[in-house]
Design a protein around this motif. Structure first.
Motif: not given
Length: 264
Positions: A93-103
């Motif tokens: 998926g896409t890496i978020r603006e807050n430097c997070e990825m949802i796994v």
């Protein structure tokens, strides 16, 4: 309750002494007695192996086995990015603006994974893959693109599980486990190949020499099942529409397409 029990079990067994004992056993001739049953339990494809099963004298030798030439053809299109490992694509998926990825519904910080906010910034709004290697998989790691190694560094000391339960209930194994990060540039864009150690065994061995990588060439291996995370710089990658999570994939198979800096 399930989450608490899982974490308690891992904390009780995840100790440096138990890791060393398991690693020593896997390298011993005594472990060779388990090779036949191990291959049967994990349905290892012996037709692909470089050597016959009887030629492996320890479990360690079987874990790091090579394959016959030609059994993992590499996608020949110069614009494609290929899988670096035989694995299951656990998430993407896409890496978020807050430097997070949802796994698996859980947030993971790529700033912690890479060691700093500065290291993570190029990947914000980029793309990620989580590639899980089980004990049954071929454990050697190959380059997903052709490019130049710009930087390589290691972080972490833990060895929590990185399977589905580990990702869902564990103490942030993608951020805390021992990991070896290789940052590669190609066409003005960068890619981080994050090799993450698994429970009990934190051994990641580099086999590639020099700074130049060629797509499909071996670059390292795990001593046991583990995980590879790919982080793509924003605007550098477009996933192949056939790729979904979860799904199995093999070394050399197409993950998507590389976009160079001058491309729109």
């Amino acid at each position: 309750m399930r989450k608490w029990l899982y974490r308690l079990f891992i904390e009780l067994t995840n100790h440096s002494l138990s890791s060393k004992l398991l690693a020593s056993f896997a390298k011993s001739r005594l472990s060779g007695l388990l090779i036949s049953s191990y291959a049967k339990i994990y349905h290892i494809n012996q037709d692909e192996m470089e050597k016959s099963l009887k030629n492996y004298k320890t479990l360690q030798q079987l874990f790091v086995r090579r394959l016959k030439a030609g059994v993992r053809p590499v996608d020949a299109d110069e614009h494609t990015v290929v899988s670096p490992v035989d694995a299951v694509i656990e998430d993407m998926g896409t890496i978020r603006e807050n430097c997070e990825m949802i796994v698996k519904g859980k947030p993971y910080s790529i700033a912690e994974m890479l060691g700093s906010v500065e290291a993570a910034q190029p990947y914000v709004n980029g793309f990620f893959f989580i590639l899980y290697l089980s004990p049954s998989h071929y454990h050697r790691i190959h380059s997903p693109i052709s490019g130049v190694i710009e930087k390589q560094w290691a972080l972490g000391r833990k060895s929590y599980p990185v399977n589905r339960l580990g990702l869902k209930y564990g103490r942030r194994p993608l951020e805390k486990n021992y990991r070896l990060i290789t940052e590669v540039t190609a066409g003005g864009k960068r890619l981080a190949i994050v090799k993450i150690g698994a429970m009990f065994v934190n051994s990641i061995e580099l086999t590639h020499e020099g700074e130049q990588l060629v797509k499909g060439e071996e670059m390292a291996y795990f001593s046991f099942g583990s995980t590879v995370v790919l982080l793509f710089e924003r605007g550098s990658f477009a996933p192949d529409p056939r790729i979904v999570a979860p799904m199995p994939i093999k070394v050399g198979e197409r993950l998507g397409y590389w976009r160079e800096a001058h491309e729109p």
